[in-house]
Write an enzyme that holds these catalytic residues in place. Structure first.
Site, short mmCIF file in Angstrom:
data_model
loop_
_atom_site.label_atom_id
_atom_site.label_comp_id
_atom_site.label_asym_id
_atom_site.label_seq_id
_atom_site.Cartn_x
_atom_site.Cartn_y
_atom_site.Cartn_z
N LYS A 198 12.78 -8.34 -1.78
CA LYS A 198 11.94 -7.86 -0.79
C LYS A 198 12.19 -8.70 0.45
O LYS A 198 11.57 -10.09 0.75
CB LYS A 198 10.82 -8.88 -1.63
CG LYS A 198 9.15 -8.30 -1.30
CD LYS A 198 8.08 -8.37 -2.38
CE LYS A 198 6.91 -8.10 -2.47
NZ LYS A 198 6.15 -9.03 -3.08
N SER B 204 2.82 -4.66 -5.20
CA SER B 204 3.05 -4.63 -3.72
C SER B 204 4.91 -4.53 -3.65
O SER B 204 5.34 -4.68 -2.27
CB SER B 204 2.51 -5.83 -2.81
OG SER B 204 3.28 -7.20 -3.26
N SER C 127 2.69 -7.47 -9.13
CA SER C 127 3.34 -6.93 -7.40
C SER C 127 4.95 -7.20 -8.15
O SER C 127 5.88 -6.06 -7.71
CB SER C 127 3.58 -7.69 -6.39
OG SER C 127 2.59 -7.25 -5.50
N1 GLN Z 1 -2.17 -5.94 -6.11
C1 GLN Z 1 -2.56 -7.08 -6.14
C2 GLN Z 1 -3.29 -8.41 -4.50
O1 GLN Z 1 -3.44 -6.65 -3.27
C3 GLN Z 1 -1.47 -8.23 -6.41
C4 GLN Z 1 -0.08 -8.40 -4.99
C5 GLN Z 1 0.73 -9.46 -5.25
O2 GLN Z 1 1.23 -9.82 -7.30
N2 GLN Z 1 0.93 -9.74 -4.90
O3 GLN Z 1 -3.25 -8.96 -4.24
#
Ligand code: GLN
Length: 493
Positions: free
Chosen positions: A78, A153, A177
């Site tokens: 990532k 994400s 995420s």
């Molecule tokens: N979807 C969540 C957010 O927007 C989690 C994102 C993540 O775990 N990095 O913050």
């Protein structure tokens, strides 16, 4: 195709010299040529580096050295994890040309294993989002249906494992995420206990929640990747100095005597009924294999989203203050003065969602509001954690859906941030409590999209989580199904 095999199957072939790491890397790049223009999971490909690494692995295998389990295995990273000499954008324009001068600890560990890095994967900007639509560069498409999102994400890292354009990958999980995109792309994704894996070199979003973890094609590979990345690190004061067992020892196909709790609060009207069915069938499978399944209650679950969207933005507003046009990446070229340079750089360099989070976080921390929002959220976080502490007095593992819905259409939730935030309703509670959690494929809805089962453990009880996940996988077939990627109307499986 070699690239569709698991790391453990490939290791056997490499060890027996049936294949070479170079041929394996080439098979991955051939697959990338075939489907990547449709999936768009990568931001950067590192083919020269990969072939060099593959060559080195081959030399080791040829000499007959005892090679690590991940030697020669193609992996994607990532783009929020710092890779020395390789651009690391965090999906943001503000870091468009940022090339880290050092490796994250997880990268150092992976390189020691002899992995082959295929490239850096697309993500929501600074890991803020649930669909990967917040990337400044491109939208990643879900290999199961190119009109849908891969989750976020870490959508790129999930999509490339699902599309066989990588054998495995790393993502980061702050509020879901890793787990949510794993569920939506039909692969295995695990967030270890907070503190298990060093965050050194992971670009910070919300430091009290962020954790790095693996995406893999099966639970065995997940254990292997965990073996490679876990452990305390002097460079991360929040990494915990506890023994790291060999996680492959947890791959026991037996759940007899284990107690699995199913929290009633996760089965709300917002849960897609087809997903509820899949989860019910999954827990019935585990019961049939000798586990005890019982309903439990985690009464403060409903506060998890509100709490998360105070704490995570508050920490983000502090962490993202460093992008000022002076120290990193993008800078506006014709500012009127210093303050104006900061303003223009940040206005132009950050996307909408990141700006929204910085504003939310700055507000929640501002004088006069800090007690009402930030402190209150911290108290709610403690209540959520206490629910889990009480539950783990009675059960070994908690089973829930990973996501309330399957992958949704690209564009469907971009206009309504609240709707997007609700994607995290099943994953944020465990993040607050720092728990280990895995998502494993557990079925498909009628439209053909995958469903994920989330299994959570007490802090540092990854062993039990892996054992239940492994048993479920060994007794079901869901993880074997592959997406049929529609390339120009031609199916490419
Ligand atoms: N979807 C969540 C957010 O927007 C989690 C994102 C993540 O775990 N990095 O913050």
């Amino acid at each position: 195709m070699l690239c569709e095999l698991t790391a453990h199957a490939l290791h056997e072939k490499l060890k027996n010299r049936e294949i070479t790491a170079v041929a394996l890397a080439e098979s991955v790049y051939a697959r990338i040529d075939e489907v990547e223009s449709h999936v768009k999971g990568y931001l950067t490909l590192t083919k020269d580096l990969a072939l060099e690494q593959a060559d080195r692995a081959d030399a080791g295998f040829q000499k007959g050295d005892e090679m690590p389990a991940l030697a020669g295995i193609p992996i994607a990273i990532k783009d929020v994890i710092c890779t020395k000499g390789v651009r690391t954008t965090c999906g943001s324009k503000i870091l468009e040309s940022f090339v880290p001068p050092y490796d994250a600890t997880v990268m150092t560990k992976l390189y020691e294993q002899g992995v082959v890095m295929i490239g850096k994967t697309n993500m929501d900007e600074f890991a803020m989002g649930s669909s990967t639509e917040n990337s400044a560069y491109q939208i990643t498409h879900n290999p199961w249906n190119l009109d849908t999102i891969p989750g976020g994400s870490s959508g790129g890292s999930a999509a490339v494992v699902s599309a066989d354009t990588a054998v495995c990958s790393l993502g980061s999980d702050t509020g879901g995420s890793i787990r949510q995109p794993a569920a939506l792309c039909g692969v295995v994704g695990m967030k270890p206990t907070y503190g298990r894996v060093s965050r050194y070199g992971l670009v910070a979003f919300a430091s009290s929640l962020d954790q790095i973890g693996p995406f893999t094609k099966d639970v065995t590979d997940c254990a292997l990747l965990l073996n490679a990345i876990c452990g305390s690190d002097a460079m991360d004061a929040t990494s915990v100095d506890v023994p790291v067992p060999d996680w492959t020892q947890s791959l026991i196909n037996d759940v007899q005597g284990l107690k699995i709790g199913v929290p009633k609060e996760y089965f709300t009207p917002a849960l897609d009924p087809e997903i509820a069915d899949s989860i019910q069938r999954a827990t019935a499978v585990l019961e049939g294999l000798g586990a005890t399944v019982e309903e439990i209650s985690l009464p403060h679950t409903e506060y998890a989203i509100a709490t998360y969207y105070i704490i995570a933005p508050a920490e983000a507003s502090a962490n993202l203050a460093r992008y000022d046009g002076v120290r990193y990446g993008y800078r506006n070229e014709n500012p009127e003065n210093l303050i104006n340079m900061y303003k223009k750089t940040r206005s132009e360099g950050f996307g909408e969602e990141v700006k929204r989070r910085i504003m939310l976080g700055t507000f929640a921390l501002s004088a006069g509001y800090q007690d009402a929002y930030y402190k209150k959220a911290q108290k709610a976080r403690t209540l959520i954690k206490s629910d889990f502490d009480a539950a783990f007095e009675k059960v070994d593992v908690i089973a829930t859906p990973t996501s309330p819905t399957p992958a949704f259409k690209i564009g469907e939730r971009t206009a309504d941030p609240l709707q997007m935030y609700l994607s995290d309703v099943m994953t944020t509670p465990a993040s607050h409590a720092g728990l280990p959690g895995i998502s494993v494929p557990c079925g498909f809805v009628k439209s053909g999209l995958p469903v994920g089962l989330q299994l959570l453990g007490a802090p540092f009880a990854e062993e039990k989580v892996l054992r239940v996940a492994y048993t479920f996988e060994q007794n079901t077939e869901h993880h074997r199904r592959k997406p049929q990627i529609q390339t120009n109307g031609v199916v490419s499986s």
